[in-house]
Design a protein around this motif. Structure first.
Motif, PDB file in Angstrom:
ATOM      1  N   ARG A 152       7.284   3.912  19.199  1.00 42.00           N
ATOM      2  CA  ARG A 152       6.359   4.907  19.744  1.00 42.00           C
ATOM      3  C   ARG A 152       6.108   4.574  21.201  1.00 42.00           C
ATOM      4  O   ARG A 152       5.777   3.431  21.530  1.00 42.00           O
ATOM      5  CB  ARG A 152       5.050   4.896  18.957  1.00 42.00           C
ATOM      6  CG  ARG A 152       4.069   5.999  19.366  1.00 42.00           C
ATOM      7  CD  ARG A 152       2.977   6.156  18.303  1.00 42.00           C
ATOM      8  NE  ARG A 152       2.156   4.970  18.199  1.00 42.00           N
ATOM      9  CZ  ARG A 152       1.004   4.785  18.848  1.00 42.00           C
ATOM     10  NH1 ARG A 152       0.568   5.738  19.673  1.00 42.00           N
ATOM     11  NH2 ARG A 152       0.304   3.690  18.692  1.00 42.00           N
ATOM     12  N   ALA A 153       6.304   5.549  22.079  1.00 42.46           N
ATOM     13  CA  ALA A 153       6.193   5.308  23.520  1.00 42.46           C
ATOM     14  C   ALA A 153       4.842   5.791  24.040  1.00 42.46           C
ATOM     15  O   ALA A 153       4.242   6.732  23.501  1.00 42.46           O
ATOM     16  CB  ALA A 153       7.315   6.016  24.272  1.00 42.46           C
ATOM     17  N   ASP A 154       4.357   5.139  25.086  1.00 46.49           N
ATOM     18  CA  ASP A 154       3.114   5.522  25.747  1.00 46.49           C
ATOM     19  C   ASP A 154       3.360   6.793  26.560  1.00 46.49           C
ATOM     20  O   ASP A 154       4.190   6.799  27.473  1.00 46.49           O
ATOM     21  CB  ASP A 154       2.640   4.378  26.648  1.00 46.49           C
ATOM     22  CG  ASP A 154       1.237   4.589  27.174  1.00 46.49           C
ATOM     23  OD1 ASP A 154       1.019   5.578  27.899  1.00 46.49           O
ATOM     24  OD2 ASP A 154       0.359   3.767  26.868  1.00 46.49           O
ATOM     25  N   GLN A 166       9.670   4.118  29.683  1.00 43.29           N
ATOM     26  CA  GLN A 166       9.500   3.988  28.238  1.00 43.29           C
ATOM     27  C   GLN A 166       8.932   2.612  27.918  1.00 43.29           C
ATOM     28  O   GLN A 166       9.533   1.586  28.259  1.00 43.29           O
ATOM     29  CB  GLN A 166      10.855   4.180  27.541  1.00 43.29           C
ATOM     30  CG  GLN A 166      10.792   4.217  26.025  1.00 43.29           C
ATOM     31  CD  GLN A 166      12.168   4.360  25.427  1.00 43.29           C
ATOM     32  OE1 GLN A 166      13.013   3.482  25.605  1.00 43.29           O
ATOM     33  NE2 GLN A 166      12.423   5.465  24.752  1.00 43.29           N
ATOM     34  N   ARG A 167       7.787   2.586  27.265  1.00 46.49           N
ATOM     35  CA  ARG A 167       7.146   1.331  26.901  1.00 46.49           C
ATOM     36  C   ARG A 167       6.228   1.580  25.692  1.00 46.49           C
ATOM     37  O   ARG A 167       5.804   2.710  25.444  1.00 46.49           O
ATOM     38  CB  ARG A 167       6.321   0.777  28.057  1.00 46.49           C
ATOM     39  CG  ARG A 167       5.184   1.657  28.536  1.00 46.49           C
ATOM     40  CD  ARG A 167       4.029   0.836  29.077  1.00 46.49           C
ATOM     41  NE  ARG A 167       3.490  -0.019  28.025  1.00 46.49           N
ATOM     42  CZ  ARG A 167       2.873  -1.165  28.223  1.00 46.49           C
ATOM     43  NH1 ARG A 167       2.672  -1.593  29.456  1.00 46.49           N
ATOM     44  NH2 ARG A 167       2.408  -1.890  27.210  1.00 46.49           N
ATOM     45  N   PRO A 168       5.866   0.513  24.949  1.00 41.64           N
ATOM     46  CA  PRO A 168       4.913   0.700  23.853  1.00 41.64           C
ATOM     47  C   PRO A 168       3.556   1.122  24.386  1.00 41.64           C
ATOM     48  O   PRO A 168       3.245   0.910  25.574  1.00 41.64           O
ATOM     49  CB  PRO A 168       4.846  -0.701  23.212  1.00 41.64           C
ATOM     50  CG  PRO A 168       6.047  -1.431  23.698  1.00 41.64           C
ATOM     51  CD  PRO A 168       6.369  -0.862  25.038  1.00 41.64           C
ATOM     52  N   PRO A 169       2.712   1.725  23.557  1.00 43.82           N
ATOM     53  CA  PRO A 169       1.370   2.108  24.005  1.00 43.82           C
ATOM     54  C   PRO A 169       0.614   0.907  24.583  1.00 43.82           C
ATOM     55  O   PRO A 169       0.661  -0.194  24.033  1.00 43.82           O
ATOM     56  CB  PRO A 169       0.705   2.625  22.727  1.00 43.82           C
ATOM     57  CG  PRO A 169       1.843   3.097  21.873  1.00 43.82           C
ATOM     58  CD  PRO A 169       2.977   2.150  22.169  1.00 43.82           C
ATOM     59  N   VAL A 170      -0.073   1.145  25.664  1.00 43.97           N
ATOM     60  CA  VAL A 170      -0.831   0.078  26.322  1.00 43.97           C
ATOM     61  C   VAL A 170      -2.045  -0.278  25.472  1.00 43.97           C
ATOM     62  O   VAL A 170      -2.811   0.602  25.049  1.00 43.97           O
ATOM     63  CB  VAL A 170      -1.281   0.517  27.730  1.00 43.97           C
ATOM     64  CG1 VAL A 170      -2.197  -0.529  28.346  1.00 43.97           C
ATOM     65  CG2 VAL A 170      -0.070   0.775  28.607  1.00 43.97           C
ATOM     66  N   GLU A 171      -2.206  -1.565  25.218  1.00 41.84           N
ATOM     67  CA  GLU A 171      -3.377  -2.065  24.491  1.00 41.84           C
ATOM     68  C   GLU A 171      -3.982  -3.200  25.315  1.00 41.84           C
ATOM     69  O   GLU A 171      -3.437  -4.309  25.351  1.00 41.84           O
ATOM     70  CB  GLU A 171      -2.984  -2.561  23.095  1.00 41.84           C
ATOM     71  CG  GLU A 171      -2.438  -1.457  22.188  1.00 41.84           C
ATOM     72  CD  GLU A 171      -2.059  -1.983  20.809  1.00 41.84           C
ATOM     73  OE1 GLU A 171      -2.275  -3.195  20.566  1.00 41.84           O
ATOM     74  OE2 GLU A 171      -1.556  -1.202  19.992  1.00 41.84           O
TER      75      GLU A 171
END
Length: 340
Positions: free
Chosen positions: A139-141, A150-155
């Protein structure tokens, strides 16, 4: 030479990432802080450099994002733009995505100008992986996808701290708290490191216009604590360091932090890192490799050589010996700042 370059690429990148952790931790990023360095950190140059190199370490990159949520307004956006333009430092679209992240929750509104200066990818352009060392996220941010990344959601973990005022690394933040975000803080940091100098030298070092530097120096001179010094046809400015020793609040402080040409140094490291990523570098002949390395190194020489930071290539070095000499110079320069 392929093995040598491959080994150097791994070694150099590991050292760059360790250096970045070291510098960002000193500014308040969650990590192990190592004290004892005698230089001040240039936060704008460091952030620009990190938009490229910190992407090799996803945890570091997101800890920087976390730190920015708390400290973004302590950075000078005018200076950030000038450093980016003058030194080709950093990645404009990554910085714009960071700025959009910062303004997403209606915080740090002045960072919107950073995003408006960059160009979004065209319609239909494929998103590029922000972290090439990680597999594609399931799942992309969406915010970062809008900038083509393209990166994972920022947490964000909320562990970043404000820069402490009691160490040399954060000296510029101390001066900005006293004098504001404009040119005065950089001028004072430079003068305290050098004691005196010409407005043109200060302008080049701080990435501000000479006219702005001259005007502020004239204002500071009116205070009686900065002095105009005439030498032949030139007008230099200086101060008495002893009058400002109350600013030395870290343990066993002996002198003011060194002012290093960080934009030039970090732009050099970025060019080397970019070159080592070139897919054909390892297959080039040693003479061509030496030419490519020299091309990446040449722009830094006029600043770093007079400062004693950049040795000359041994005379007569050609081919593999020239390549090794260039690698040794880069390794030696980084070793001056990253101490294990």
């Amino acid at each position: 030479m392929e093995t040598s370059l491959t080994n150097f690429k791994i070694e150099f990148r590991e050292s760059l990432l360790a250096f970045l952790w070291q510098e960002w931790s000193a500014l308040g990023v969650s990590g192990h802080t190592r004290t004892g360095d005698d230089w001040l950190i240039d936060p704008e140059a460091l952030l620009l450099f990190s938009t490229v190199v910190a992407r090799h370490d996803a945890r570091l990159f997101d800890e920087i994002l976390d730190w920015l949520q708390l400290n973004a307004d302590a950075l000078n956006l005018q200076r950030l733009a000038r450093l980016q333009k003058e030194h080709a430092l950093g990645d404009a679209s990554v910085l714009a995505a960071m700025a959009t992240q910062l303004t997403h929750a209606k915080a740090h509104p002045k960072w919107r100008t950073v995003a408006t200066r960059a160009s979004r990818p065209g319609a239909g352009a494929a998103a590029r992986p922000l972290f090439t060392h990680l597999p594609a996220p399931t799942r992309a941010d969406e915010l970062w996808l809008a900038w083509g990344w393209q990166r994972p959601p920022v947490e964000l973990r909320g562990l970043g701290q404000t820069p402490r005022p009691d160490q040399p690394a954060t000296f510029l933040f101390k001066l900005r708290a006293l004098f504001g975000l404009q040119t005065r803080a950089e001028i004072m940091a430079w003068l305290l490191a050098h004691e005196s100098g010409h407005p043109a030298d200060i302008a080049r070092a701080t990435a501000y216009f000479r006219g702005s530097i001259q005007a502020v120096l004239n204002e500071l001179a009116a205070s009686g604590h900065v002095h105009a010094l005439r030498t032949r046809r030139e007008k230099n400015f200086g101060l008495r360091r002893d009058e400002w020793r109350f600013l030395l609040t870290w343990p066993e402080a002996k002198d003011f932090p060194r002012w290093l040409p960080w934009p030039v140094i970090l732009a050099l490291f970025q060019r080397i890192d970019d070159l080592l990523e070139h897919p054909k570098l390892a297959t080039m002949s040693p003479p061509v490799q030496a030419i490519e390395l020299e091309r990446a190194l040449i722009p830094a020489a006029p600043v770093l050589t007079p400062a004693g930071l950049w040795p000359a290539v041994p005379s007569g070095a050609t081919g593999e010996s020239a390549v090794q000499a260039h690698l040794d110079r880069a390794r030696g320069l980084l070793a001056k700042f990253h101490r294990t």
